[in-house]
Enzyme design. Structure first.
Site, PDB file in Angstrom:
ATOM      1  N   TYR A  36       0.812  -1.217   0.000  1.00  0.00           N
ATOM      2  CA  TYR A  36       0.000   0.000   0.000  1.00  0.00           C
ATOM      3  C   TYR A  36       0.851   1.275   0.000  1.00  0.00           C
ATOM      4  O   TYR A  36       0.312   2.383  -0.029  1.00  0.00           O
ATOM      5  CB  TYR A  36      -0.909   0.036   1.221  1.00  0.00           C
ATOM      6  CG  TYR A  36      -1.863  -1.131   1.317  1.00  0.00           C
ATOM      7  CD1 TYR A  36      -2.908  -1.277   0.419  1.00  0.00           C
ATOM      8  CD2 TYR A  36      -1.717  -2.100   2.314  1.00  0.00           C
ATOM      9  CE1 TYR A  36      -3.790  -2.349   0.502  1.00  0.00           C
ATOM     10  CE2 TYR A  36      -2.588  -3.172   2.408  1.00  0.00           C
ATOM     11  CZ  TYR A  36      -3.617  -3.289   1.503  1.00  0.00           C
ATOM     12  OH  TYR A  36      -4.484  -4.349   1.579  1.00  0.00           O
ATOM     13  N   HIS A  41      -4.491   6.059  -1.360  1.00  0.00           N
ATOM     14  CA  HIS A  41      -5.105   5.975  -0.039  1.00  0.00           C
ATOM     15  C   HIS A  41      -4.087   6.194   1.079  1.00  0.00           C
ATOM     16  O   HIS A  41      -4.477   6.366   2.235  1.00  0.00           O
ATOM     17  CB  HIS A  41      -5.769   4.611   0.121  1.00  0.00           C
ATOM     18  CG  HIS A  41      -7.110   4.647   0.780  1.00  0.00           C
ATOM     19  ND1 HIS A  41      -7.915   5.774   0.831  1.00  0.00           N
ATOM     20  CD2 HIS A  41      -7.819   3.678   1.425  1.00  0.00           C
ATOM     21  CE1 HIS A  41      -9.037   5.491   1.471  1.00  0.00           C
ATOM     22  NE2 HIS A  41      -9.001   4.234   1.843  1.00  0.00           N
ATOM     23  N   TYR A  86      -5.066  -0.327   9.868  1.00  0.00           N
ATOM     24  CA  TYR A  86      -5.748  -0.261   8.576  1.00  0.00           C
ATOM     25  C   TYR A  86      -6.768   0.876   8.613  1.00  0.00           C
ATOM     26  O   TYR A  86      -7.266   1.269   9.670  1.00  0.00           O
ATOM     27  CB  TYR A  86      -6.382  -1.586   8.165  1.00  0.00           C
ATOM     28  CG  TYR A  86      -5.335  -2.619   7.792  1.00  0.00           C
ATOM     29  CD1 TYR A  86      -4.783  -2.637   6.519  1.00  0.00           C
ATOM     30  CD2 TYR A  86      -4.865  -3.531   8.728  1.00  0.00           C
ATOM     31  CE1 TYR A  86      -3.804  -3.556   6.170  1.00  0.00           C
ATOM     32  CE2 TYR A  86      -3.877  -4.447   8.400  1.00  0.00           C
ATOM     33  CZ  TYR A  86      -3.355  -4.453   7.123  1.00  0.00           C
ATOM     34  OH  TYR A  86      -2.366  -5.350   6.792  1.00  0.00           O
ATOM     35  N   ASN A  88      -9.887   1.517   7.913  1.00  0.00           N
ATOM     36  CA  ASN A  88     -11.246   1.471   8.461  1.00  0.00           C
ATOM     37  C   ASN A  88     -11.292   1.493   9.983  1.00  0.00           C
ATOM     38  O   ASN A  88     -12.365   1.686  10.558  1.00  0.00           O
ATOM     39  CB  ASN A  88     -11.979   0.230   7.955  1.00  0.00           C
ATOM     40  CG  ASN A  88     -12.232   0.276   6.463  1.00  0.00           C
ATOM     41  OD1 ASN A  88     -11.837   1.223   5.785  1.00  0.00           O
ATOM     42  ND2 ASN A  88     -12.894  -0.734   5.957  1.00  0.00           N
ATOM     43  N   ASN A 134     -13.804   6.251   4.980  1.00  0.00           N
ATOM     44  CA  ASN A 134     -13.973   5.293   6.070  1.00  0.00           C
ATOM     45  C   ASN A 134     -13.063   5.556   7.264  1.00  0.00           C
ATOM     46  O   ASN A 134     -13.435   5.252   8.404  1.00  0.00           O
ATOM     47  CB  ASN A 134     -13.763   3.867   5.559  1.00  0.00           C
ATOM     48  CG  ASN A 134     -14.913   3.388   4.692  1.00  0.00           C
ATOM     49  OD1 ASN A 134     -16.045   3.820   4.870  1.00  0.00           O
ATOM     50  ND2 ASN A 134     -14.619   2.508   3.742  1.00  0.00           N
TER      51      ASN A 134
END
Length: 208
Positions: A36, A41, A86, A88, A134
């Site tokens: 990632y 993001h 993470y 969320n 989120n």
């Protein structure tokens, strides 16, 4: 008092100031893991890395379910955070830090990606809804408040309506976008300095 004694006193005073209480938490949102690392993001993480380099603050401690480090940003002691929960579940790490330092949510500044803004654009808000993000949604849910300042960093909208949103935000920047994002992260660092020093209107007028 000799000159060496004076230097020792100044050094001692500076160290005492450095040991003062954390006044602000600066959290960048993203996902842990090399897969990632350079995705849209993870722009919040990129902004924290830029602030870390600018102010020589190592973000290497594992604490509050995050990689974090504290230091001075133009006279204000701040904790930099990259939650490892993470996206969320970003609120889990952030509420833990807020509770530890007994700080109100207004002393939290969150940096994160925004698909409604073109790459390089910033938008500063002092409060508001999650806007479908989120990470912000989880912070609002766990703190029970939406009155924390945030610095939104544009990552660009989906290339077409059929593009899956998750695929888009987890995609890497194109080569011509990378300089724009680096510049945006530098300006986000400048915005954070203004915000922690109470210069809210200046920050919003300069970067919005």
């Amino acid at each position: 008092m000799g000159i060496m004694d004076l230097f020792a006193q100044i050094s001692s005073e500076n160290k005492a100031n450095d040991r003062g209480p954390v006044e602000y938490i600066i959290a960048g949102l993203g996902n842990p893991g090399v897969q990632y690392q350079d995705t849209r993001h993870n722009t919040g993480f990129m902004a924290i890395d830029t602030i870390s380099q600018k102010y020589n603050i190592d973000v290497k401690k594992i604490k509050f379910k995050s990689l974090c480090g504290d230091g001075m940003i133009d006279g204000v002691r701040c904790l930099l955070m990259k939650p490892s929960t993470y996206m969320n579940k970003s609120g889990e790490a952030i509420t833990e830090a807020l509770n530890f330092y007994k700080l109100p949510v207004e002393k939290l500044i969150v940096l994160y990606d925004d698909i409604s803004l073109e790459p390089s654009r910033l938008r500063i808000r002092l409060k508001g809804s999650d806007g479908g993000h989120n990470g912000i949604k989880n912070i609002i849910y766990l703190t029970g408040e939406n009155t924390f300042p945030r610095v939104k960093i544009g990552v660009g909208k989906k290339p077409n309506p059929d593009c899956d949103l998750a695929d888009w935000v987890l995609s890497n920047y194109k080569s011509d976008e990378i300089p724009l994002i680096k510049d945006a992260c530098m300006r986000a660092a400048q915005a954070v300095s203004l915000l922690v020093n109470g210069n809210v209107n200046e920050a919003m007028n300069k970067f919005n």
